[in-house]
Design a protein around this motif. Structure first.
Motif, PDB file in Angstrom:
ATOM      1  N   ALA A   1       0.947  -1.224  -0.193  1.00  0.00           N
ATOM      2  CA  ALA A   1      -0.024   0.125   0.153  1.00  0.00           C
ATOM      3  C   ALA A   1       0.786   1.153  -0.059  1.00  0.00           C
ATOM      4  CB  ALA A   1      -0.879   0.167   1.263  1.00  0.00           C
ATOM      5  N   THR A   2       1.765   1.129   0.658  1.00  0.00           N
ATOM      6  CA  THR A   2       2.753   2.550   0.915  1.00  0.00           C
ATOM      7  C   THR A   2       4.032   2.492   0.117  1.00  0.00           C
ATOM      8  OG1 THR A   2       3.963   1.523   2.793  1.00  0.00           O
ATOM      9  CG2 THR A   2       2.050   2.539   3.171  1.00  0.00           C
ATOM     10  N   GLY A   3       4.356   1.373  -0.572  1.00  0.00           N
ATOM     11  CA  GLY A   3       5.625   1.238  -1.254  1.00  0.00           C
ATOM     12  C   GLY A   3       6.917   0.723  -0.399  1.00  0.00           C
ATOM     13  N   VAL A   4       7.878   0.476  -0.940  1.00  0.00           N
ATOM     14  CA  VAL A   4       8.945  -0.203  -0.379  1.00  0.00           C
ATOM     15  C   VAL A   4       9.580   1.019   0.111  1.00  0.00           C
ATOM     16  CG1 VAL A   4      11.144  -1.421  -0.521  1.00  0.00           C
ATOM     17  CG2 VAL A   4       9.089  -1.992  -1.823  1.00  0.00           C
ATOM     18  N   PRO A   5       9.979   1.049   1.399  1.00  0.00           N
ATOM     19  CA  PRO A   5      10.690   2.226   2.057  1.00  0.00           C
ATOM     20  C   PRO A   5      12.119   2.558   1.483  1.00  0.00           C
ATOM     21  CG  PRO A   5      10.746   0.625   3.527  1.00  0.00           C
ATOM     22  CD  PRO A   5       9.952  -0.074   2.475  1.00  0.00           C
ATOM     23  N   PRO A   6      12.574   3.576   1.344  1.00  0.00           N
ATOM     24  CA  PRO A   6      14.146   3.787   0.951  1.00  0.00           C
ATOM     25  C   PRO A   6      15.119   3.015   1.685  1.00  0.00           C
ATOM     26  CG  PRO A   6      12.964   5.913   1.601  1.00  0.00           C
ATOM     27  CD  PRO A   6      12.281   4.971   1.988  1.00  0.00           C
ATOM     28  N   LYS A   7      14.976   2.890   2.924  1.00  0.00           N
ATOM     29  CA  LYS A   7      15.973   1.561   3.607  1.00  0.00           C
ATOM     30  C   LYS A   7      15.065   0.752   4.143  1.00  0.00           C
ATOM     31  CE  LYS A   7      19.105   5.518   4.730  1.00  0.00           C
ATOM     32  NZ  LYS A   7      19.809   6.308   5.946  1.00  0.00           N
ATOM     33  N   PRO A   8      14.688  -0.297   3.568  1.00  0.00           N
ATOM     34  CA  PRO A   8      13.937  -1.387   3.878  1.00  0.00           C
ATOM     35  C   PRO A   8      14.512  -2.012   5.117  1.00  0.00           C
ATOM     36  CG  PRO A   8      14.922  -2.002   1.790  1.00  0.00           C
ATOM     37  CD  PRO A   8      15.125  -0.555   2.052  1.00  0.00           C
ATOM     38  N   GLY A   9      15.786  -2.253   5.156  1.00  0.00           N
ATOM     39  CA  GLY A   9      16.455  -3.099   6.277  1.00  0.00           C
ATOM     40  C   GLY A   9      16.136  -2.461   7.698  1.00  0.00           C
ATOM     41  N   ALA A  10      16.517  -0.998   7.305  1.00  0.00           N
ATOM     42  CA  ALA A  10      16.169  -0.172   8.718  1.00  0.00           C
ATOM     43  C   ALA A  10      14.728  -0.309   9.371  1.00  0.00           C
ATOM     44  CB  ALA A  10      16.539   1.360   8.492  1.00  0.00           C
ATOM     45  N   TRP A  11      13.712  -0.417   8.263  1.00  0.00           N
ATOM     46  CA  TRP A  11      12.355  -0.445   8.442  1.00  0.00           C
ATOM     47  C   TRP A  11      12.057  -1.500   9.295  1.00  0.00           C
ATOM     48  CZ3 TRP A  11       8.132  -3.369   7.849  1.00  0.00           C
ATOM     49  CH2 TRP A  11       6.737  -2.773   8.045  1.00  0.00           C
ATOM     50  N   LEU A  12      12.667  -2.620   8.821  1.00  0.00           N
ATOM     51  CA  LEU A  12      12.460  -4.193   9.153  1.00  0.00           C
ATOM     52  C   LEU A  12      13.075  -4.246  10.591  1.00  0.00           C
ATOM     53  CD1 LEU A  12      13.167  -6.317   5.964  1.00  0.00           C
ATOM     54  CD2 LEU A  12      11.029  -6.078   7.139  1.00  0.00           C
ATOM     55  N   MET A  13      14.212  -3.525  10.932  1.00  0.00           N
ATOM     56  CA  MET A  13      14.892  -3.717  12.013  1.00  0.00           C
ATOM     57  C   MET A  13      14.191  -2.791  13.091  1.00  0.00           C
ATOM     58  SD  MET A  13      17.312  -4.727  13.818  1.00  0.00           S
ATOM     59  CE  MET A  13      18.251  -5.518  12.866  1.00  0.00           C
ATOM     60  N   THR A  14      13.732  -1.597  12.592  1.00  0.00           N
ATOM     61  CA  THR A  14      12.906  -0.912  13.884  1.00  0.00           C
ATOM     62  C   THR A  14      11.512  -1.711  14.087  1.00  0.00           C
ATOM     63  OG1 THR A  14      13.721   1.248  12.821  1.00  0.00           O
ATOM     64  CG2 THR A  14      11.686   1.225  14.099  1.00  0.00           C
TER      65      THR A  14
END
Length: 436
Positions: free
Chosen positions: A59-72
Motif C-alpha cells: 500500500a505504501t511502497g517499499v521504504p528507501p531503507k527497507p532493512g532499517a524499517w524491518l529492524m525498527t
C-alpha cells in the motif's frame, strides 16, 4: 508464520520485495540475536516484521531503507513482547548477567575482527558445546536463511529428521545457556571448519538449487563467495579458507554456460567453455596453489584442485581423468562419503569406461543416504544408456525424476528418458517432484 512460509508470502508482493527479504533477513536476524541474546525471540520478531512489511509495503511502497524499517519494526515487537512477558524478560536478564559474569570475548586484533554480523553469528553458533552437525544445521537454517528441506538436502537426510535436529540444537542452547557472543581470536580456528561447511552449503544451494523453477540461485552463490572473501582477508594463513574460496570461484566461473537460452540445463560435455569466466578461473587457480602448499592437503583444497582440472581442460575428452580419480582417492581418505564415492565412480567411468563406473555405482546401491538423491539415479541412468541398456536406463531416469527438485533438471531427465523410451509421457505428465 514460519520463515519457510515467508518465501511464499513475499512472492505474492513481487520479486523485488522477495529479493529484499532474502538480502535483509540474515542481517536482521543476526542483529536481533546480538541485541537480545535469544534466537527464538529473534526469529519470532523477525517473522513478525516481515509479515508487517507484507501488509504495509504493497500500500505504501517499499521504504528507501527497507532493512532499517524491518529492524525498527522487529525491535519494537521484541520490546512489546518482553513488556508483556515478564518471565521471559527475567530469563533473558539472567542470561545477560551470566554472560557479563563470564566476561567479554578475548579482545581480537583489529585485523581479525569480523566485520559482517552474519559471519559473527556463524562463528557464535559454531560453539563446541553443540554437536558439530547440529551447529552447522542450526546456522544454515536460522542464520543463513535456507529452508529446512534445503538444509536436509545438504546432509542427505529426510526433512523430518533435520527438523528434529534443529529443534534439538536450539533446546541445547537454551538449557546450557550458551551465550551469543562473538568468539575471540584464539577461538576462531576451532570453530572455522563448521563455518566453512556452512558457507559451502550456502554456495551449493546457490549452484544447484534443491527446488523451484531455476537451476541456480545466484544470489546465494555470490553471498557465499563474499563471506569467503572476508574470511580470506581475516585469516590469510588458513589454507582451507583459500581452498574453499578457490573451489567456489572455479565452479562459479561456469555459471553462464550451465544454462541454455531457454533456461535449460547444459551439461559439462556440451557447455561453451568460451563463456566461462577466465578471470575467476585464474584467481581460483592461484588459490589452489596456496591451499595445497605448506602442509597436508585439506578437504576444500583437494576439491578445488579437481575443479581446476576441469576448468583447465579444453574439452571433456581431454580432461586429466586419471589425476581427477587420484584426487578423489585422496578426498575419500580425508572424508569418506557416499557422495564423494559417487563422484569418483563417475570419474572412473570417464577414465576406464562406463562399465567400470557402473560397477562402482552398483556397490553404492545399499547406501541409505543416496536413496532419494537424484544425482545417483541420474549417473546410473547415464552409464546404462551409454552401454545400450535402454530399458534399465529408462527405469533409472524415472527414479531420478521422482526426486529431482528443479524444473530444468526435470526437463533434462524427461529428454533423456524419451531417448531411451520413445513412448515415455511428454514433458510435464510425470508425477510431481518430492524430496525425502
Amino acid at each position: 508464520m514460519t520463515m519457510d512460509g515467508q518465501d511464499a508470502g513475499a512472492g505474492a508482493v513481487g520479486p523485488s520485495v522477495e529479493a529484499i527479504f532474502r538480502e535483509e533477513r540474515g542481517r536482521l536476524l543476526a542483529a536481533l540475536v546480538r541485541r537480545f541474546g535469544d534466537l527464538d525471540l529473534a526469529e519470532e520478531v523477525a517473522s513478525e516484521a516481515i509479515e508487517a512489511a507484507l501488509v504495509h509495503w504493497p500500500a505504501t511502497g517499499v521504504p528507501p531503507k527497507p532493512g532499517a524499517w524491518l529492524m525498527t519494526t522487529a525491535r519494537r515487537r521484541a520490546v512489546d513482547r518482553l513488556r508483556r512477558d515478564r518471565t521471559y524478560a527475567a530469563r533473558l536478564a539472567v542470561l545477560q548477567v551470566e554472560a557479563d559474569r563470564a566476561g567479554p570475548a578475548p579482545a581480537a586484533d583489529t585485523d581479525s575482527e569480523l566485520p559482517d554480523e552474519r559471519l559473527q553469528l556463524f562463528f557464535t553458533c559454531a560453539h563446541p558445546a553443540l554437536p558439530a552437525e547440529d551447529r552447522v544445521a542450526l546456522t544454515l537454517r536460522c542464520l543463513a536463511g535456507l529452508t529446512t528441506p534445503e538444509v536436509a538436502r545438504a546432509f542427505l537426510l529426510p526433512t523430518a529428521t533435520m527438523a528434529k535436529r534443529i529443534v534439538r540444537a536450539k533446546k541445547k542452547i537454551r538449557e546450557a545457556r550458551i551465550p551469543f557472543r562473538v568468539p575471540g581470536a584464539d577461538e576462531l580456528p576451532e570453530r572455522l571448519p563448521g563455518v566453512l561447511q556452512v558457507i559451502y552449503s550456502i554456495f551449493t544451494e546457490g549452484y544447484a538449487a534443491s527446488s523451484g523453477p531455476d537451476l541456480q540461485r545466484l544470489e546465494l552463490a555470490e553471498e557465499a563467495i563474499r563471506l569467503a572473501r572476508i574470511l580470506r582477508r581475516l585469516l590469510p594463513g588458513e589454507r582451507e579458507v583459500a581452498g574453499l574460496l578457490g573451489l567456489m570461484l572455479l565452479v562459479h566461473a561456469r555459471r553462464e554456460a550451465r544454462i541454455g537460452r531457454d533456461g535449460e540445463l547444459v551439461l559439462l560435455d556440451d557447455q561453451d567453455r568460451g563463456r566461462w569466466d577466465r578471470s575467476m578461473i585464474e584467481e581460483g587457480q592461484g588459490l589452489v596453489i596456496v591451499a595445497l602448499t605448506g602442509g597436508p592437503p585439506g578437504l576444500y583444497g583437494v576439491q578445488a584442485a579437481i575443479a581446476a582440472l576441469h576448468d583447465e581442460a579444453a574439452t571433456v575428452a581431454t580432461t586429466d581423468w586419471p589425476q581427477i580419480v587420484a584426487l578423489y582417492d585422496v578426498l575419500l581418505a580425508l572424508a569418506p562419503s557416499p557422495v564423494i564415492a559417487l563422484n569418483r565412480a563417475v570419474a572412473v567411468a570417464m577414465r576406464d569406461g562406463p562399465e567400470a563406473g557402473l560397477a562402482l555405482l552398483d556397490e553404492l546401491a545399499g547406501e541409505q543416504r543416496l536413496h532419494g538423491y537424484h544425482p545417483y539415479a541420474t549417473a546410473r541412468a547415464d552409464l546404462l544408456q551409454r552401454l545400450g541398456r535402454h530399458r534399465e536406463a529408462a527405469a533409472a531416469y524415472r527414479e531420478a525424476l521422482t526426486t529431482a527438485g528443479t524444473e530444468p533438471e526435470r526437463a533434462h531427465l524427461r529428454r533423456r528418458l524419451r531417448e531411451c523410451d520413445p513412448d515415455a509421457p511428454p514433458a510435464g505428465l510425470e508425477g510431481p517432484a518430492h524430496r525425502p
